[in-house]
Design a protein around this motif. Structure first.
Motif, PDB file in Angstrom:
ATOM      1  N   PHE A   1      90.676  77.456  68.028  1.00  0.00           N
ATOM      2  CA  PHE A   1      90.820  77.668  69.470  1.00  0.00           C
ATOM      3  C   PHE A   1      92.296  77.614  69.860  1.00  0.00           C
ATOM      4  O   PHE A   1      93.051  76.774  69.363  1.00  0.00           O
ATOM      5  N   ARG A   2      92.667  78.516  70.801  1.00  0.00           N
ATOM      6  CA  ARG A   2      94.043  78.528  71.293  1.00  0.00           C
ATOM      7  C   ARG A   2      94.076  78.778  72.788  1.00  0.00           C
ATOM      8  O   ARG A   2      93.300  79.572  73.314  1.00  0.00           O
ATOM      9  N   ASN A   3      94.986  78.078  73.450  1.00  0.00           N
ATOM     10  CA  ASN A   3      95.228  78.214  74.883  1.00  0.00           C
ATOM     11  C   ASN A   3      96.655  78.743  75.048  1.00  0.00           C
ATOM     12  O   ASN A   3      97.610  77.979  75.000  1.00  0.00           O
ATOM     13  N   PRO A   4      96.841  80.055  75.199  1.00  0.00           N
ATOM     14  CA  PRO A   4      98.188  80.638  75.153  1.00  0.00           C
ATOM     15  C   PRO A   4      99.008  80.338  76.405  1.00  0.00           C
ATOM     16  O   PRO A   4      98.455  80.109  77.495  1.00  0.00           O
ATOM     17  N   GLN A   5     100.306  80.378  76.229  1.00  0.00           N
ATOM     18  CA  GLN A   5     101.222  80.154  77.346  1.00  0.00           C
ATOM     19  C   GLN A   5     101.606  81.510  77.952  1.00  0.00           C
ATOM     20  O   GLN A   5     102.757  81.956  77.874  1.00  0.00           O
ATOM     21  N   ASN A   6     100.616  82.153  78.520  1.00  0.00           N
ATOM     22  CA  ASN A   6     100.836  83.445  79.174  1.00  0.00           C
ATOM     23  C   ASN A   6      99.867  83.537  80.342  1.00  0.00           C
ATOM     24  O   ASN A   6      98.651  83.629  80.151  1.00  0.00           O
ATOM     25  N   GLN A   7     100.394  83.498  81.544  1.00  0.00           N
ATOM     26  CA  GLN A   7      99.542  83.420  82.720  1.00  0.00           C
ATOM     27  C   GLN A   7      98.700  84.675  82.895  1.00  0.00           C
ATOM     28  O   GLN A   7      97.562  84.607  83.378  1.00  0.00           O
ATOM     29  N   THR A   8      99.238  85.828  82.498  1.00  0.00           N
ATOM     30  CA  THR A   8      98.473  87.069  82.624  1.00  0.00           C
ATOM     31  C   THR A   8      97.179  86.991  81.824  1.00  0.00           C
ATOM     32  O   THR A   8      96.101  87.356  82.307  1.00  0.00           O
ATOM     33  N   THR A   9      97.278  86.489  80.606  1.00  0.00           N
ATOM     34  CA  THR A   9      96.078  86.387  79.770  1.00  0.00           C
ATOM     35  C   THR A   9      95.148  85.280  80.255  1.00  0.00           C
ATOM     36  O   THR A   9      93.921  85.421  80.202  1.00  0.00           O
ATOM     37  N   LEU A  10      95.690  84.189  80.744  1.00  0.00           N
ATOM     38  CA  LEU A  10      94.826  83.151  81.318  1.00  0.00           C
ATOM     39  C   LEU A  10      94.062  83.707  82.517  1.00  0.00           C
ATOM     40  O   LEU A  10      92.878  83.424  82.692  1.00  0.00           O
ATOM     41  N   ASN A  11      94.724  84.547  83.317  1.00  0.00           N
ATOM     42  CA  ASN A  11      94.038  85.204  84.444  1.00  0.00           C
ATOM     43  C   ASN A  11      92.954  86.158  83.949  1.00  0.00           C
ATOM     44  O   ASN A  11      91.875  86.255  84.547  1.00  0.00           O
ATOM     45  N   LEU A  12      93.237  86.844  82.843  1.00  0.00           N
ATOM     46  CA  LEU A  12      92.276  87.781  82.260  1.00  0.00           C
ATOM     47  C   LEU A  12      91.018  87.047  81.802  1.00  0.00           C
ATOM     48  O   LEU A  12      89.888  87.476  82.097  1.00  0.00           O
ATOM     49  N   ILE A  13      91.187  85.932  81.092  1.00  0.00           N
ATOM     50  CA  ILE A  13      90.042  85.167  80.605  1.00  0.00           C
ATOM     51  C   ILE A  13      89.261  84.579  81.773  1.00  0.00           C
ATOM     52  O   ILE A  13      88.020  84.592  81.788  1.00  0.00           O
ATOM     53  N   GLN A  14      89.981  84.084  82.774  1.00  0.00           N
ATOM     54  CA  GLN A  14      89.325  83.535  83.953  1.00  0.00           C
ATOM     55  C   GLN A  14      88.474  84.595  84.648  1.00  0.00           C
ATOM     56  O   GLN A  14      87.333  84.342  85.054  1.00  0.00           O
ATOM     57  N   ALA A  15      89.030  85.816  84.751  1.00  0.00           N
ATOM     58  CA  ALA A  15      88.288  86.901  85.403  1.00  0.00           C
ATOM     59  C   ALA A  15      87.084  87.330  84.577  1.00  0.00           C
ATOM     60  O   ALA A  15      86.037  87.696  85.134  1.00  0.00           O
ATOM     61  N   ALA A  16      87.207  87.288  83.248  1.00  0.00           N
ATOM     62  CA  ALA A  16      86.092  87.668  82.379  1.00  0.00           C
ATOM     63  C   ALA A  16      85.009  86.594  82.368  1.00  0.00           C
ATOM     64  O   ALA A  16      83.832  86.894  82.148  1.00  0.00           O
ATOM     65  N   GLY A  17      85.404  85.339  82.547  1.00  0.00           N
ATOM     66  CA  GLY A  17      84.441  84.251  82.604  1.00  0.00           C
ATOM     67  C   GLY A  17      83.951  83.769  81.261  1.00  0.00           C
ATOM     68  O   GLY A  17      83.030  82.957  81.189  1.00  0.00           O
ATOM     69  N   VAL A  18      84.574  84.257  80.178  1.00  0.00           N
ATOM     70  CA  VAL A  18      84.185  83.877  78.818  1.00  0.00           C
ATOM     71  C   VAL A  18      85.440  83.758  77.957  1.00  0.00           C
ATOM     72  O   VAL A  18      86.462  84.381  78.251  1.00  0.00           O
ATOM     73  N   PRO A  19      85.382  82.950  76.880  1.00  0.00           N
ATOM     74  CA  PRO A  19      86.488  82.973  75.928  1.00  0.00           C
ATOM     75  C   PRO A  19      86.543  84.331  75.240  1.00  0.00           C
ATOM     76  O   PRO A  19      85.527  85.038  75.158  1.00  0.00           O
ATOM     77  N   ILE A  20      87.718  84.691  74.758  1.00  0.00           N
ATOM     78  CA  ILE A  20      87.848  85.963  74.049  1.00  0.00           C
ATOM     79  C   ILE A  20      88.433  85.726  72.657  1.00  0.00           C
ATOM     80  O   ILE A  20      89.265  84.837  72.475  1.00  0.00           O
ATOM     81  N   VAL A  21      87.954  86.474  71.685  1.00  0.00           N
ATOM     82  CA  VAL A  21      88.574  86.398  70.362  1.00  0.00           C
ATOM     83  C   VAL A  21      89.967  87.004  70.467  1.00  0.00           C
ATOM     84  O   VAL A  21      90.232  87.851  71.323  1.00  0.00           O
ATOM     85  N   GLY A  22      90.863  86.568  69.576  1.00  0.00           N
ATOM     86  CA  GLY A  22      92.233  87.027  69.732  1.00  0.00           C
ATOM     87  C   GLY A  22      93.018  87.194  68.451  1.00  0.00           C
ATOM     88  O   GLY A  22      94.110  86.620  68.321  1.00  0.00           O
TER      89      GLY A  22
END
Length: 338
Positions: free
Chosen positions: A116-137
């Motif tokens: 598991f990873r929590n990246p330091q990129n707000q754009t991607t954190l917004n993307l995951i939040q909008a999707a509502g699920v974790p994403i493989v990366g």
């Protein structure tokens, strides 16, 4: 398939594609990742197909933070919580034990653990939040090729194979995250990155490093442990010492066709480059070299028809451990010999 390019303020549209089972590449501070809904087995299997990735090579799960992690794992240890508090969001991936039945074997490579990873990129954190699920990366490139640090790199490798790319400019770090196995008896680094062994030891004490390449019948716990990685079309040679560069460049002059030379600015300035050698600057130090390594390898793949690339080596300590891990794999452990 058309591959759409999304700006950072268009993540809602990109998230809609993820929720529909499509693949969308996303930015992180390390490299660009290839995203799919981690809870959708069909979508995850498309990641392997798009990359040409072996199915026993597990995928990192990208999350918005610890709360999302605990939906899938066994209760977090005090060590895991401490590391998340100190290094997340950031360039640290943690391998944890899963609760049975929470993630598909397509994500885990058949293992009972996941990274598991929590990246330091707000754009991607917004993307995951909008999707509502974790994403493989996994890295958003053709399997085995240098990892992408620009959206343009992703587009070159995967255009027509994925639905979209979220373009947030160049990746800041340039090498993938550190992977730390917390399911081992002693926390063990399986892939070095920007979070160094010294950084980790300062927070949790004893840390072990294990960067071995696993056997043909063994399932790797983390990406990069079994298969060829980061390799351009040209053969890479590692120039271990600054004092070896005159001999390496003299050898390059004897070769047919153009040769690439990737080194720090002071090394390039101190040596006379033969007419058939094209220089690519790795900047001023190991930090800039790590940032520019994949960009340089892709430059010679895409823009210059070289068959040989001479690349500067560094001591494998601190960030140099991550740099040399990637460079050794790019070169297939091939070093210039005087």
């Amino acid at each position: 398939m058309d591959t759409q390019i999304f700006k950072p303020d268009e993540v809602t549209a990109a998230a809609a594609l993820l929720k529909a089972g499509q693949l969308v590449a996303f930015p992180t501070e390390t490299v660009y990742g290839l995203g799919a809904d981690a809870t959708n087995e069909h979508a995850v299997k498309q990641v392997y197909a798009a990359k040409g990735r072996p199915s026993d090579n597990p995928l990192i799960v990208t999350v918005t933070g610890p709360d999302m992690v605990t939906q899938y794992t066994e209760p977090l240890s005090a060590t895991a919580k401490q590391l998340m508090q100190h290094f997340w969001p950031g360039s640290l991936t943690l391998i944890l034990n899963l609760r049975p039945g929470t993630l598909s074997k397509a994500v885990t490579g058949g293992l009972s653990t996941a990274a598991f990873r929590n990246p330091q990129n707000q754009t991607t954190l917004n993307l995951i939040q909008a999707a509502g699920v974790p994403i493989v990366g996994p890295s958003a490139n053709t399997s085995g090729k240098p990892s992408p640090t620009l959206a343009e790199h992703v587009y070159h490798d995967l255009k027509g194979k994925i639905a979209g790319i979220v373009d947030d400019g160049p990746a800041a770090v340039g090498v993938e995250s550190t992977i730390l196995d917390l399911t081992a008896d002693v926390p063990t680094i399986l892939r070095p990155g920007a979070v160094t062994e010294e950084d980790l030891a300062a927070v949790i004490g004893t840390v072990r490093s294990n960067h071995h390449k696993v056997g043909a019948t063994e399932v790797p716990k983390a990406p990069g442990m079994k298969y060829k990685h980061y390799a351009p079309n040209a053969q890479v040679y590692i120039v271990d010492q600054v004092t070896d560069w005159p001999a390496a460049l003299a050898w390059a002059q004897t070769l047919d066709g153009p040769v690439g030379a990737m080194a720090l600015d002071d090394v390039l300035a101190a040596n006379s480059l033969p007419a058939n050698v094209e220089a690519f600057s790795l900047g001023q130090n190991v930090a800039s070299a790590s940032h520019r390594l994949f960009d340089g390898l892709r430059h010679f793949d895409l823009e210059s028809p070289v068959k040989t690339i001479l690349t500067q080596g560094f001591a494998a300590t601190g960030l140099g451990a991550a740099y040399m891990n990637r460079l050794n794999k790019s070169a297939g452990q091939t070093h210039f010999q005087k």
